[in-house]
Structure formats: structure tokens, C-alpha cells
Enzyme design. Structure first.
Site, PDB file in Angstrom:
ATOM      1  N   LYS A  44      -1.649   0.331  -3.490  1.00  0.00           N
ATOM      2  CA  LYS A  44      -1.134  -0.508  -4.564  1.00  0.00           C
ATOM      3  C   LYS A  44      -1.488   0.006  -5.960  1.00  0.00           C
ATOM      4  O   LYS A  44      -0.904  -0.431  -6.938  1.00  0.00           O
ATOM      5  CB  LYS A  44      -1.618  -1.949  -4.385  1.00  0.00           C
ATOM      6  CG  LYS A  44      -1.354  -2.540  -3.015  1.00  0.00           C
ATOM      7  CD  LYS A  44       0.099  -2.779  -2.715  1.00  0.00           C
ATOM      8  CE  LYS A  44       0.505  -4.168  -3.047  1.00  0.00           C
ATOM      9  NZ  LYS A  44       1.813  -4.543  -2.503  1.00  0.00           N
TER      10      LYS A  44
HETATM   11  C1  LIG Z   1      -3.376  -4.446   2.844  1.00  0.00           C
HETATM   12  C2  LIG Z   1      -1.918  -4.426   2.575  1.00  0.00           C
HETATM   13  N1  LIG Z   1      -1.087  -4.017   3.535  1.00  0.00           N
HETATM   14  C3  LIG Z   1       0.239  -4.008   3.360  1.00  0.00           C
HETATM   15  C4  LIG Z   1       0.820  -4.439   2.185  1.00  0.00           C
HETATM   16  C5  LIG Z   1       2.316  -4.435   2.051  1.00  0.00           C
HETATM   17  O1  LIG Z   1       2.804  -3.506   1.118  1.00  0.00           O
HETATM   18  P1  LIG Z   1       4.084  -3.818   0.255  1.00  0.00           P
HETATM   19  O2  LIG Z   1       3.719  -4.977  -0.624  1.00  0.00           O
HETATM   20  O3  LIG Z   1       4.374  -2.604  -0.531  1.00  0.00           O
HETATM   21  O4  LIG Z   1       5.186  -4.207   1.181  1.00  0.00           O
HETATM   22  C6  LIG Z   1      -0.008  -4.874   1.154  1.00  0.00           C
HETATM   23  C7  LIG Z   1       0.563  -5.389  -0.091  1.00  0.00           C
HETATM   24  O5  LIG Z   1       0.238  -6.426  -0.599  1.00  0.00           O
HETATM   25  C8  LIG Z   1      -1.411  -4.860   1.337  1.00  0.00           C
HETATM   26  O6  LIG Z   1      -2.250  -5.267   0.368  1.00  0.00           O
END
Ligand SMILES: Cc1ncc(COP(=O)(O)O)c(C=O)c1O
Length: 326
Positions: A44
């Protein structure tokens, strides 16, 4: 001398690591894009910085402003790094399902953290969606990030994560598997990869208790699919604009128990100490093994680090309490 001018310059260019043990039953080459090598320990960081820079560029974020976001921690960490280097205040609004460790980490990097109840509908004024919007409206010179619907989220992955995967696999990637929350990662990476080679298949990993899979398969937003679940970071009870369903070939659901167990296996068998949604991504990929042939190159993206889950997934008492360990 070779050095970064600040912490933000160390974001991206994470390693791609071959999985050797947990994938024994799969014929294909399976490579993990391990995103905890980013300075904030998650994928992120990439989109947080991109959202901030795009908001600065068009005047939504002004000098001395306050950044407000609803975040489960990882986006908050990326925003915190950007806020420190660029001189903004940061307020993170989250929910009580998240590891308390995540909040401590955010406070360590200067963020104010507001915690809301998880088990209320998204449109309830107490939900973290509503609370973050309200705080942004009430705070002078504030900018509400809205990672769910902010297009810069997916663009960051189109500009960085997708090209890195394409180059690191020398264009040989055949399948991409990744957990879906806001949808930024899957939509941005998929757009780039499918432009390079439309034959590449992209699978989203979802949880039980989330609306994605059924919506993708039927076009129906079924509220009966929504119930509280344990897995952190993936699945939603809303349809974020960053999920581009046309760029996703299929969704696969993984149980909370399997996500937890495979997160631990990843640490023990591969030495990859990753977060909760990473176990879900690995187990989802194993559930899909019938789709992979010996010449295939499968890339699975691992979102974050295990350090944020030491009191949960990596704690035996917590695992027993949840019924995930005998
Ligand atoms: C630990 C974790 N896994 C997966 C995701 C999912 O990613 P995306 O928001 O890009 O779909 C996030 C996002 O908030 C996350 O913090």
C-alpha cells in the site's frame, strides 16, 4: 555515494521469490511478489504515495493540510510516511477487527487513530466509512483520501507493480493471483499485464462474508453474502470503484481458517513472514491448481508483513480461541 533522498524513494522494486515447498502439488513455477520489502511493510506504500502526489498536483491537498483516511493500517502506514516527508497531519479511521498492533504502529509514525465498530452496516454513522467522511468534512484544510474510489490507487499499480512483474518474469507470466480489498492492486496490475498479453489470467482472492465473487458471477449485489469474518485486508461489503470486474477473470473464496493456517505455513516452509491475506492468496492459488500446467508461470502477490499479526495469526492462544488450531 548511493543513497535515497528520503524514505519515500525506497518504495517499490520488491523482489519476486520462487516458492519451493508450499507449492509442491503444483506443476507450474510459482513466484511470490513479496511486498513487505516496501518501507511501510506493505504494497500500500505505492498507492498511498501516488494518491498524495496526485492530490497535491491538482490542489485537493494543500500545504499544511490534514490527510484523513479510513484504513485498516497498511494504507495508513504509507500515508504516514508521505505525511512525514511532505509535512502533513494524518488522521486514520479504522475498525475494531484490526490487530491493535497496527494502530500502535500508526501512532508510532505520528498518525492520530480513531477506532470504529466493525459489525455495523457501511451506511451506519458509526461505521468507519461514515466516520472518516464526517471527520474530513469537520476538519479545516482536510483532504479525504478515499482509497476505495480514488483512481490513483489502481493507477499506482498500473504504473509500478504491473511493469515490475512483467519485467521480472521477462514477460513469461501466465497467471496472476491476488487478494482483493479496494481492488487497486488487482485492477492496476491486471490492466497492465493484459495490455501486454491478453492471454494472462487474473484471479481475485475473496473471503466468505464478502460480496465480490457472487457479484462477479451473477451481477447481483447480495446482502445475504455479508457477515463478519476474520481475514484482514480482503473482501468487502461494498463495491469499491477500484474493483474493475472486467479485468478479473474469476474470484476464488478462502475460509478464515485456511487463510490463517496457510499464513503460518508460508512462514515455516518458505521463511516468508507475511500477513493474513497472504495465506488466503496462497491457499486460493492452491485451490486453483487444476488450471496450471508445467510451463506456466504463476505470480502471487503477498500484500504485507507478519509483524502486524504477531498477537493474532502467529499467537497459538488466539488461533485456538478462533478454532483454527486443534
Ligand atoms: C493486508 C492486505 N491485503 C490485501 C489488501 C487488498 O489490496 P487492494 O486494496 O489493493 O485490493 C489490502 C488492502 O487494504 C491489505 O491491507
Amino acid at each position: 555515494m548511493k543513497y535515497a533522498n528520503n524514505i519515500l524513494e525506497t518504495i517499490g522494486n520488491t523482489p519476486l521469490i520462487k516458492l519451493n515447498s508450499i507449492t509442491k502439488e503444483i506443476d507450474a513455477t510459482v513466484l511470490a511478489k513479496v511486498e513487505y520489502f516496501n518501507p511501510g511493510n506493505s504494497v500500500k506504500d505505492r498507492m498511498a504515495l501516488k494518491m498524495v502526489e496526485d492530490a497535491e498536483a491538482d490542489g485537493r491537498l494543500k500545504p499544511g493540510g490534514t490527510i484523513v483516511e479510513g484504513t485498516s493500517g497498511n494504507t495508513g502506514m504509507g500515508l504516514a510516511l508521505a505525511a512525514i516527508v511532505k509535512g502533513y497531519k494524518l488522521i486514520c479511521v479504522s475498525n475494531d477487527k484490526q490487530s491493535p498492533t497496527k494502530f500502535d504502529v500508526l501512532r508510532a509514525v505520528g498518525a492520530e487513530v480513531v477506532v470504529c465498530p466493525t459489525d455495523v452496516p457501511a451506511d451506519d454513522p458509526r461505521s468507519y466509512y461514515s466516520t472518516s467522511k464526517r471527520i474530513a468534512e469537520e476538519t479545516p484544510n482536510a483532504w479525504y483520501v478515499n482509497q476505495y474510489d480514488n483512481p490513483s490507487n489502481a493507477v499506482a499499480h498500473y504504473e509500478q507493480t504491473g511493469p515490475e512483474i512483467w519485467e521480472q518474469t521477462d514477460g513469461k507470466i501466465t497467471h496472476f493471483v491476488v487478494g482483493v480489498g479496494t481492488g487497486g492492486t488487482i485492477s492496476g496490475v491486471s490492466k497492465y499485464l493484459k495490455e501486454k498479453n491478453p492471454a494472462i489470467k487474473v484471479w481475485g482472492i475473496d473471503t466468505y462474508g464478502s460480496v465480490f465473487k457472487k457479484y462477479h458471477e451473477t451481477g447481483v449485489f447480495d446482502e445475504k453474502e455479508i457477515y463478519p469474518y476474520v481475514t484482514e485486508g480482503i473482501g468487502e461489503d461494498i463495491l469499491p470503484e477500484n474493483v474493475d470486474f472486467d479485468l478479473i477473470d474469476a474470484f476464488e473464496k478462502v475460509t478464515d481458517k485456511d487463510a490463517a493456517i496457510y499464513t503460518r505455513m508460508l512462514a515455516r516452509e518458505e521463511g516468508i513472514f507475511a500477513g493474513n491475506s497472504c495465506g488466503a492468496a496462497i491457499k486460493g492459488m492452491l485451490q486453483l491448481k487444476a488450471h496450471f500446467g508445467p510451463d506456466d508461470v504463476v505470480v502471487v502477490l503477498l500484500h504485507d508483513s507478519g509483524s502486524r499479526y504477531v498477537t493474532k495469526i502467529y499467537n497459538d492462544d488466539w488461533m485456538r480461541e478462533k478454532g483454527f488450531l486443534e
